[in-house]
Design an enzyme around this catalytic site. Structure first.
Site, mmCIF file in Angstrom:
data_model
loop_
_atom_site.group_PDB
_atom_site.id
_atom_site.type_symbol
_atom_site.label_atom_id
_atom_site.label_comp_id
_atom_site.label_asym_id
_atom_site.label_seq_id
_atom_site.Cartn_x
_atom_site.Cartn_y
_atom_site.Cartn_z
ATOM 1 N N ALA A 1 32.743 42.050 39.048
ATOM 2 C CA ALA A 1 33.329 43.462 39.199
ATOM 3 C C ALA A 1 33.750 43.946 37.878
ATOM 4 O O ALA A 1 34.385 43.410 37.147
ATOM 5 C CB ALA A 1 34.463 43.306 40.203
ATOM 6 N N ASP B 1 34.821 42.269 31.528
ATOM 7 C CA ASP B 1 35.295 43.330 31.255
ATOM 8 C C ASP B 1 36.937 43.391 31.207
ATOM 9 O O ASP B 1 37.627 44.535 31.252
ATOM 10 C CB ASP B 1 34.814 44.416 32.263
ATOM 11 C CG ASP B 1 35.563 44.020 33.784
ATOM 12 O OD1 ASP B 1 36.042 44.872 34.287
ATOM 13 O OD2 ASP B 1 35.333 42.965 34.047
ATOM 14 N N LYS C 1 42.294 35.446 42.559
ATOM 15 C CA LYS C 1 43.153 36.545 43.667
ATOM 16 C C LYS C 1 44.385 36.014 44.057
ATOM 17 O O LYS C 1 45.440 36.605 44.062
ATOM 18 C CB LYS C 1 42.536 37.139 44.898
ATOM 19 C CG LYS C 1 41.048 37.776 44.306
ATOM 20 C CD LYS C 1 41.358 38.727 43.065
ATOM 21 C CE LYS C 1 40.095 39.229 42.435
ATOM 22 N NZ LYS C 1 40.222 39.944 41.158
ATOM 23 N N ASP D 1 30.933 38.067 34.193
ATOM 24 C CA ASP D 1 31.741 38.324 35.244
ATOM 25 C C ASP D 1 30.969 39.338 36.385
ATOM 26 O O ASP D 1 29.816 39.254 36.080
ATOM 27 C CB ASP D 1 32.980 39.074 34.719
ATOM 28 C CG ASP D 1 33.791 39.716 35.781
ATOM 29 O OD1 ASP D 1 34.451 38.762 36.571
ATOM 30 O OD2 ASP D 1 34.288 40.817 35.903
#
Length: 264
Positions: free
Chosen positions: A10, A183, A49, A8
């Site tokens: 960010a 994360d 998003k 991933d």
């Protein structure tokens, strides 16, 4: 042997704490008169998003705020407006600050040395990723393949489509030879849906939700508590491996390679 690692961005390799999208979400919704908490935002972090904004608009508290302000529920036009505002805010923030996390280059160099391919998936759009990947490249992080949901007909996480696309590009048929590192729980779900090994990163993660300064200012006991909270979250979704920081991935790869050698 492990043939590919899919990271991933960010919160995993860049942007300690995955702060950029949180700031952008808050600004876009605040401009619409809606207050969001970090929890509202982070519970679906990692999704494309557009999908993520849809999820936020479905939250009871957000619906109530919207109805109080506009005397109606949010519709598709409202979602499009928030998405446009979010994109504008995020692109501005990404240009200002999206630094590599500690250990990324060291881990990347290890993977290159052992001939392990590196790819990435993300909830960002291609336009957003262009900013991030250019800055990462300046620091020496240049994955072999950078994929967004736009490469797979808009099928973002938790769909396995991006990982399957990468495996096809890399000519890898056995998912046991691939690791997905992320994360968020959506990262893990994406990996599980593709039947690859999953690794959750603790420090600097969206799940922890702290900046580098905030984490460093905690005393040792509180740091341990925070780490354990994130580890438990990963464990609730049966993540294969949970590591404190990215360079710990080297031990996971060596363990898996040794296990595969014994199997064969």
């Amino acid at each position: 042997m492990i043939e590919a690692v899919i990271f991933d961005w960010a919160g995993t390799t860049v942007d300690y704490g995955s702060l950029a999208p949180v700031i952008a979400f808050k600004k876009a919704f605040k401009d619409a008169g809606i207050e969001l908490s970090d929890e509202d935002i982070r519970q679906d972090m990692g999704m494309a998003k557009w999908d993520h904004i849809g999820r936020i608009l479905e939250l009871n508290d957000v619906k109530q705020q919207w109805e109080q302000k506009y005397s109606k529920e949010p519709n598709d036009d409202d979602r499009k407006k928030i998405y446009a505002d979010f994109q504008e805010a995020l692109l501005r923030y990404l240009r200002e600050s999206t630094e590599l996390k500690s250990g990324v280059i060291k881990t990347f160099n290890y993977l290159k040395e052992y001939g392990i391919k590196v790819a990435t998936t993300t909830g960002y759009t291609a336009e957003m990723m262009k900013v991030v990947q250019d800055k990462a490249a300046e620091a020496g992080y240049t994955p072999d393949l950078i994929i967004t949901s736009e490469n797979v007909n808009g099928l973002g996480r938790p769909s396995p489509a991006m990982i399957q696309f990468i495996m096809k590009k890399f000519d890898i048929s056995d998912p046991e030879k691939v690791i997905k590192v992320g994360d968020t729980l959506v990262d893990i779900e994406e990996g599980q849906n593709a039947n690859v090994k999953t690794v959750g990163i603790v420090e600097g993660s969206s799940l922890m939700g702290l900046s580098q300064v905030e984490f460093d200012e905690l005393n040792t006991e509180d740091q341990i508590t925070k780490r354990n909270e994130v580890k438990r979250s990963f464990e609730t979704v049966n993540t294969d491996f949970v590591i404190d920081s990215i360079y710990d991935l080297v031990q996971i790869i060596e363990y898996l390679n040794e296990s595969m050698d014994k199997k064969w």
